[in-house]
Design a protein around this motif. Sequence first.
Motif, mmCIF file in Angstrom:
data_model
loop_
_atom_site.group_PDB
_atom_site.id
_atom_site.type_symbol
_atom_site.label_atom_id
_atom_site.label_comp_id
_atom_site.label_asym_id
_atom_site.label_seq_id
_atom_site.Cartn_x
_atom_site.Cartn_y
_atom_site.Cartn_z
ATOM 1 N N LEU A 253 34.019 -34.985 27.678
ATOM 2 C CA LEU A 253 35.369 -34.992 28.254
ATOM 3 C C LEU A 253 36.386 -35.708 27.363
ATOM 4 O O LEU A 253 37.593 -35.620 27.609
ATOM 5 N N LYS B 46 41.503 -26.574 22.525
ATOM 6 C CA LYS B 46 40.498 -26.394 23.583
ATOM 7 C C LYS B 46 39.833 -25.018 23.457
ATOM 8 O O LYS B 46 38.633 -24.876 23.685
ATOM 9 N N ASP C 203 33.677 -44.084 25.033
ATOM 10 C CA ASP C 203 35.120 -43.952 25.232
ATOM 11 C C ASP C 203 35.844 -44.928 24.311
ATOM 12 O O ASP C 203 35.392 -46.065 24.145
ATOM 13 N N TYR D 4 47.366 -27.951 21.883
ATOM 14 C CA TYR D 4 46.354 -28.419 22.845
ATOM 15 C C TYR D 4 45.521 -27.227 23.320
ATOM 16 O O TYR D 4 44.287 -27.256 23.297
ATOM 17 N N ALA E 21 43.590 -31.497 37.900
ATOM 18 C CA ALA E 21 42.812 -32.416 38.733
ATOM 19 C C ALA E 21 43.693 -33.588 39.160
ATOM 20 O O ALA E 21 44.575 -34.028 38.417
ATOM 21 N N PHE F 295 40.043 -40.627 33.697
ATOM 22 C CA PHE F 295 40.245 -40.280 35.107
ATOM 23 C C PHE F 295 39.085 -39.416 35.633
ATOM 24 O O PHE F 295 38.303 -39.858 36.484
ATOM 25 N N ILE F 296 38.927 -38.216 35.112
ATOM 26 C CA ILE F 296 37.848 -37.351 35.621
ATOM 27 C C ILE F 296 36.487 -37.932 35.233
ATOM 28 O O ILE F 296 35.549 -37.955 36.032
ATOM 29 N N THR G 231 43.254 -43.606 26.397
ATOM 30 C CA THR G 231 43.957 -43.341 27.663
ATOM 31 C C THR G 231 43.109 -43.740 28.870
ATOM 32 O O THR G 231 43.637 -43.857 29.979
#
Length: 337
Positions: A84, A161, A39, A157, A186, A19-20, A43
């Motif tokens: 990302l 991060k 990628d 998670y 986002a 997405f982003i 997802t």
Amino acid sequence: MNSLTPDKTPVLVTGGAGFIGSHLVDFLLDKGHKVSILDDLSTGSHGNIAHCVDNPGCGFIEGTILDSDLVDKLISGAKLVFHLAAVVGVKNVVEFPRKGIEVNVGGTENVLRSAASYKCRVVLASSSEVYGHSRDIPFKEDGDRVLGPTNIQRWSYAASKALDEHLGLTYAAEGLPVSAVRYFNAYGPRIDESGYGSVIARFMSQAFKGEKLTLYGDGNQTRSFTYVSDTVEGTYLAGTHPDAVGEVFNIGSGDETSIRDLAHEICRIIGNDPAFDFKSFEDVYGPAFQDIYRRVPSIEKARNLMGFEPVLSLRDGLEKTIEWAREHYVSANNSPG
Ligand SMILES: NC(=O)c1ccc[n+]([C@@H]2O[C@H](COP(=O)([O-])OP(=O)(O)OC[C@H]3O[C@@H](n4cnc5c(N)ncnc54)[C@H](O)[C@@H]3O)[C@@H](O)[C@H]2O)c1
């Protein structure tokens, strides 16, 4: 004051079919960069980048960030990496906690190790989740983090991060230009309807079907929803502004909105009478779940150091997102408002 990067700089975007990531790819191609996308489509999707793969400046490689040789080869040809790719979102992480830790930490190790070999600038995508239960609102980058116990998997998670950030900052201390961006909710076109629990995607989908919107908890919990073009702008600044090196930034809108108000606004724009169903978090995520009640960033650091300024209001951003979703959601058989 903004970008020092020559427009032709070759860039790698891991997770660029997400997405982003796909919006970032569009932005970079518009600026004239040569962009490689790595990628594994776990997802992300071809659909997100279908419009740009024919661009001679853009290359797509299907593969995983856990493949250290592949990562090394791609970074050898880049001057800037936006990292990302990750197992994203609370739902995925609760369902596949080990995979989340392995991909989010192991993949970042691969990216940073190769970036150090080739002296490649790096932006790590981190998350507002790292603040956990902190009540120190608005969250500041140097504020304390408050995470729950390790037997509650949602915290893995945030921990993964945060570990990425720690690792990135060790490389930065050794001279590698690394920055990290903590994204705050986002949203925008391409947000995944079947996705990992974006509340905006879920509400739009339910509203288009004429269903009641499901609110978890009491609906008074708040978030700072950020239109994706603002998210991308902040990400790009973090990868190009000279003062961003070695720094961690909140990238969010700074506006605080309750989930209940968000639901009302989505119904209003779509043209539905607001009707809600309330569910407990335990019913959705199981008995051992802890939610974060308020999540609001301070964006002073990003504003002062690199001139970040989110421009889209929630109302305008939702209108654009809903306009896109009318065409792309609910595969034909439901009537969009
Ligand atoms: N969307 C948000 O509001 C938000 C908030 C906080 C942090 N983030 C972070 O931003 C980044 C992008 O998130 P997004 O919302 O675009 O989600 P997304 O799921 O759309 O993007 C993640 C991308 O990474 C890819 N990916 C996953 N595992 C991979 C692997 N092993 N190798 C290669 N590719 C892999 C996926 O296929 C996907 O395209 C992630 O790092 C996420 O943790 C997003």
